[in-house]
Every structure is written in C-alpha cells, then in structure tokens.
Scaffold this active site. Structure first.
Site, PDB file in Angstrom:
ATOM      1  N   HIS A  39      -7.736  23.309  -6.704  1.00 52.05           N
ATOM      2  CA  HIS A  39      -6.566  24.097  -6.279  1.00 52.05           C
ATOM      3  C   HIS A  39      -5.969  24.814  -7.489  1.00 52.05           C
ATOM      4  CE1 HIS A  39      -6.200  22.728  -2.181  1.00 52.05           C
ATOM      5  NE2 HIS A  39      -5.998  21.465  -2.498  1.00 52.05           N
ATOM      6  N   GLU A  76      -7.777  18.296  -6.989  1.00 55.41           N
ATOM      7  CA  GLU A  76      -6.510  18.978  -7.293  1.00 55.41           C
ATOM      8  C   GLU A  76      -6.723  20.085  -8.323  1.00 55.41           C
ATOM      9  OE1 GLU A  76      -4.244  18.633  -5.276  1.00 55.41           O
ATOM     10  OE2 GLU A  76      -4.936  16.779  -4.354  1.00 55.41           O
TER      11      GLU A  76
END
Length: 680
Positions: free
Chosen positions: A473, A470
């Site tokens: 990202h 994550e």
C-alpha cells in the site's frame, strides 16, 4: 500560545500536538475552506483548472494535513482527552463535506468546466479528478430537494459519529479484559517468546507473573500453543464476544444498537440518492459493476473451495482423535490442533521460524526486494518528530537519487493503540500553483511483539507477510507519478482495486530467492536453512481452503447484510451471519459468538459492502504476479512495467485498463486458485 497545527509544517510536529489544539485548528481550516470555495465560485465563468480546481485542492490539502495527524494519533495514542477533541471535530468535518457536496454554485462551476473548451486541454489525471468531483456531487445529493439534502447531511454526520463510537467500543473492550496468570504451569506449551512478552506486560504494570491481553500478539499464541484448554476457552470467549451483549463484559461496550443504526442509516442514505440499497451505492465508486456480479464471484469461489475445506476439517478431526483421543473439536481447539497437525505433517511450526525473522532482517530484506524490483532505495532519517520512541522514519529514493516519498514505521503493539495493521496517507503528492511538487508521506502501522530480554523483535512469517502487505500500500502511495490531488497515490483508487499492490507484495515472502536475504538468524545471521525453507513452502497451503472460506464468510456477510436490508425487518445481523455460515462455513462456531460486534472493517472502516475487495484484488494480484513467475521475480523490466502501469498511476485511470496494460489481457481466476492450491 501558538497552535502547532496552524503553524506551517513539512511533517507533523507530533510531540507538540495537544488535545486542546485540535478543535481550534480544524475549525480555522474549515473556515478557510469555506471562504475559498465562495471566493472561487464568485469569480464566475470561464472556469479553468487553474482558477477552480487548483485553489480548492490546495486549501483541501491544508485541511487534510491538519486532520491527518490528529486522526492518526487517535488510532495510535488514544487518550480520553484526545478522543473527546477528535469526536468534536467529526460533525464539523461531516457538515463541511456535505456543504461542499451540495454547493449549487460549485457544482455549476465544475459542470461549466467539464462542458467548456478548457476540459479538452486537461491531462488524463485532471480530467479524472473533474469527473470524480462531479460524480461525488451526485453522491452527496446535489440533485435532491432541500429537505432531502438536509436529511442527507444529518445521516452523514450521524454515521461518522456511530463509526467512531463503534471503534471506541472495540478498543475499550479489547483493553478491558486482561488475565494475570501466576502459575507458569497453566501456560504449558507456550513458546518462550510469548511467555517473555506476557512477563514483560506484567512487569510494566508492576505485577508478578504473566499478563495476558486480547491484543493479537498475546491472544494468538495462547490459542495456538497453550495446552490448557480451559484457558483457551476463557480467552476465546472473551475475544469473540468483544463489544457485545455476551461474554465476560456483556453489555458494557455493546455495539449491537450501534450496528443496527449504522445499517438502517446507510440504507436510508442509499435510497435518498436513488439506489435500491447500500450495496448498489457502494459499487458506484468500485470496479465491480453490480451486486449480482459480486455475489456470483463470491458464490462461485465458495463452491470451488468448500469441498476442499470440508476435507481439511475432516482430516483435522481424524488427526485430533487418532493422536490425542479428542472426540469433539471445540472452536477454541481448532488453532491448537491445527498447529499440532501442521507440525506432524510438515515438522514445522511458526515459532521455529521466528528466530530467522528479526526485525532488522525483515525490514531491510523488504527494502532489498523493493530495490531489486523497482530500483528504489530506503534511507532512515533520525531527526523526525514522532509520536513514540519506537517509531522510525524513512525516505525512498529512485535511481536518479530523486526523493519519491517517505513514511513512518510503527511496528509494535501498545496500549491505547488500535489493533490490526494498516497504511494511511499523511500527505498526498500534489503539484502546487507555485510550481513546487509536494511529495507523498505515509503511515505504516502494525501490531507485532516488541523486543524483550535484550533480543531484537522476532517476527513470525505471518507478520513478515503483513509487513510486506502494508508496504505494498505504501509503495502505491509513495511511488505515484500523478501530481493531481484526489487521484495521486491511493487517492481515488476504487476500493476493490486498492488491495492489489498490497496482496501482490506478499508473494515475495514465499520466494526462496527473496527469503535468502529477508531471513537471517538473530544470533548467527544464517539465512533460513533449506530444510526449514522446504518445510515452510510445503506447509504454505495447509488449510488454504479453510482460510478462503473464512474470507468468503466475511465477504458474503458484509455484502448481503447491506444488499438485503429491509427497514421493516431491521438489520437481522446474527440471522444473516447464521445463513452465510450454513453456506460457506465448515468449522462450527458457538451461538454466543459475536464476530460482527468487532468487525471494524465494515462498521468503522471503509469496507462497507466492500469486504469482498480482498478476494477480488487477490485474483488481480495473483494474476499480476504470475507474469513475474514467467519472467523472473527480480526482473527489473517486469518490475518497471508494474511500476509504470499500476503503482505510479494512482487513481488517474480505471484499474481494469491499467491491469490490462500490464498483463496484456483481462485477469483470470486460475492463478489465484493455484496460489492457494485449490483445484479449479
């Protein structure tokens, strides 16, 4: 009463936002947007970036900044009141989006801009933003006759409602099943961490005993460690029939009809726009060129992985029979005996590693990796308004001490918070008309176990990988150097390239050099001992082929469901799944399993006819990382090259061009196969 969403803010005033603020704020923002569009178009040609794109980007940004915290709260702090307010805004947003996409005057203004002399003076990112806008007009039905345009609008609105309904059903079904276990003997084999968490869950509800839920941190340990086969079966049934016509809550939150309507409407929408089916429409904005290319890619991968997957399962069956006298493995036995076999082969378990990954070590270790590769430093801020006391806020600074971006970190599973892990944008980077630069802000959300019994939160190695994923990202969004709305950060990045930075970041979780500071025992601070590290690395590719086959099953199911839809036959959801399983699945699954009913990625997320993106980007990520393996995993020059060519470019150029600039050639499949230990 002032509406906090309508009072200008740098960061969302989460503690002040109430459900009753939502609809008035969104309505006002949408009215401003409409007025602005009309005003911009009315001034007439010649249209320039400054008099057309810039004012529209700024008013769109205001709308995004108002809606983003609302949508985020709906995911992380759901309540009946907020849900209702959120639902009321969906048709308003959908109608506005269709209105803009079918606005003749605006379309003509953009065409004038592209065909005029001014276009040549724009920079790469601005040109891309204009080209994307024109493409999006086409995909909104700008060229269609009036009645077809109207039908497009009806479908778009209905689809946004259905996606939301699907998502609510999954959340309600997940929260709608719990089991209180009062006799600890029923939980034999369970790790201490899972027992402590289940006990804390029960205490929070003022119950005696252990409360089990279908949240992943509660569900997985039962499936993996609990000796009680009946309990494993009960939980497996509840989990794999969520939001369906089967299982303990059969029919209560059933997504069957929702999915059928979604697929039928997507198909109709694609055909309205002149595409053969929704798979073609999906690829209009992706790297992959056509459906056949995607199907060939997935089928080729399946051919390579399947023989090894069959071997892995045969070995597991032989092991369960020899060591435990098990004649037939049931679906709820697979994870349990796999864990036993992993311990047998490598004498290591996920639980043994957990004490070495306390939250502060994992989070600070992640920051240290990012500092070494990109020269970026994270600093925590305590003065930011958040939606829950557990949420933290950080800023990222580069070597010139320039603030590059910031993010919220929300790590633990809670009630009324949707499952899974995701990154979303709160604010996008954009150069404003007054010359100021708005910096990017991201949300990073996970569902890990919270701290219990005075111990810090202890993560499994898988959870550490999720955190890195994550954050990959997040870096893509926060380290952007693009200042044009719509193509900065994660905006405008084709969906099958968007997972490249995230999957790329996962690699460091397996590198001894990085693990030296990502890990540290929560009591002694001692890093992962070499003996455990070696075992962990040896076990890395345990059942790797089974993992890939599962991903291929999801990817092929999603893609063929959309590519083969026939209105006269209906969705054929379970039939398609059964066919795909024949092709790629080696693990048997029960006929009553209802996996599609909770496959939110494709029915309530952005992955429709796009789930293949994970494997597609995995090829890019493994190949990109192989350059680091050649040049050094903490080589600053290599890191700078990845930052300059990929992370900082947002959606301003085609991903393949960016990739080739970093790698010096087109991507190759070998690195990924090697990464999973699959013989090409």
């Amino acid at each position: 009463m002032t509406n906090p969403l309508l009072t200008p803010f740098e960061l969302p005033p989460f503690s002040k936002i109430l459900p009753e603020h939502v609809v008035p704020a969104v309505t006002k923002a949408l009215n401003d947007c409409r007025e602005n569009v009309e005003r911009v178009v009315a001034q007439g040609a010649p249209y320039t970036w400054e008099n057309l794109c810039q004012p529209l980007a700024e008013v769109d940004d205001v709308l995004g900044r108002i809606f983003s915290p609302v949508s985020h709260l709906n995911s992380v702090k759901n309540s009946p009141e907020l849900r209702e307010a959120y639902e009321q805004t969906l048709p308003l947003l959908s109608e506005y989006s269709t209105w803009v996409g079918q606005h003749e005057g605006l379309y003509k203004a953009y065409r004038d801009l592209r065909d005029g002399d001014h276009y040549a003076t724009l920079n790469t990112a601005q040109k891309k933003a204009v080209d994307n806008a024109l493409r999006d007009f086409e995909l909104s039905g700008i060229g269609l006759p009036k009645e077809k345009q109207q039908r497009y609008g009806e479908i778009a609105t209905r689809l946004s409602e259905l996606g939301n309904q699907y998502s609510n059903n999954v959340l309600d079904a997940t929260m709608g099943w719990t089991k209180l276990v009062t006799d600890e003997a029923e939980l034999a084999g369970m790790p201490e961490s899972a027992l402590a968490a289940a006990k804390a869950q029960a205490e929070a509800k003022e119950l005696e005993g252990y409360l089990l839920t279908l949240d992943i941190p509660s569900y997985l340990p039962v499936m993996t460690y609990c000796d009680n086969q009946a309990l494993r079966e009960e939980m497996y049934r509840a989990y794999s029939t969520r939001a369906s016509d089967q299982g303990p809550n059969a029919g209560k939150w059933d997504n069957s009809k929702v999915m059928e309507e979604i697929l039928a409407l997507r198909h109709e929408l694609a055909q309205l726009l002149g595409f053969e089916n929704y798979a073609f429409k999906s690829l209009a904005t992706k790297m992959a060129e056509n459906p056949q290319q995607v199907l060939d890619f997935l089928t080729d991968l399946a051919k390579r992985a399947r023989p090894q997957g069959e071997k892995e399962l045969a070995q597991l069956r032989a092991f369960a029979k020899a060591e435990f006298g098990v004649d037939e493995l049931q679906p709820w036995d697979i994870a349990y005996y796999s864990e036993k076999q992993k311990q047998h082969l490598y004498s290591i378990s996920d639980e043994q590693l957990r004490p070495y990954f306390p939250e502060n070590k994992a989070v600070n270790g992640l920051f240290e990796v990012v500092k070494r590769i990109y020269g970026i430093t994270a600093k925590e801020r305590k003065d930011v308004d958040v939606w829950h006391p557990d949420v933290r806020f950080f800023e990222l600074y580069d070597e010139n001490n320039e603030l590059r971006g910031s993010f919220y970190l929300d790590l633990y599973a809670r009630e009324n918070k949707r499952g899974g892990a995701w990154m979303d944008d709160c604010v996008g980077q954009m150069r404003k008309a007054d010359g100021s630069l708005q910096k990017p802000v991201a949300y990073l959300t996970c569902n890990f176990n919270r701290p219990v019994n005075g111990k810090p939160a202890l993560f499994t190695h898988d959870e550490v990988i999720t955190l890195f994923h994550e954050f990959g990202h997040g870096l893509h969004h926060m380290l952007t150097r693009i200042e044009t709305a719509g193509v900065s950060g994660i905006s405008g990045v084709p969906w099958d390239a968007v997972e490249l930075p995230s999957q790329f970041m996962e690699n460091w979780c397996w590198e001894p050099e990085a693990l030296a500071f990502i890990s540290g025992h929560y009591e002694t601070g001692e890093p992962l001992p070499k003996e455990l590290l070696d075992k962990m690395l040896a076990a890395k590719n345990y059942q790797a082929a089974l993992f890939i086959l599962r991903q291929l099953e999801f990817g092929l199911f999603d893609f063929r469901l959309h590519a083969e839809f026939r209105p006269d036959q209906g969705a054929k959801i379970l039939e398609t799944l059964a066919e795909i399983k024949k092709l790629v699945a080696v693990v048997p699954s029960p006929s009553w399993g209802r996996f599609p009913h909770a496959f939110s990625h494709i029915f309530a997320g952005g992955y429709a006819a796009g789930y293949y993106s994970y494997l597609w980007a995995d090829v890019l990520a493994a190949d990109a990382f192989s350059r680091f393996e050649e040049e050094g995993i903490f080589n600053r020059e290599t890191g700078q090259s990845f930052l300059d060519n990929i992370l900082s470019r947002g959606g301003s150029e085609e991903p393949m061009d960016l990739f080739k600039r970093f790698r010096g050639r087109e991507p190759q499949l070998d690195a990924m196969l090697e990464h999973y230990g699959i013989k090409g």
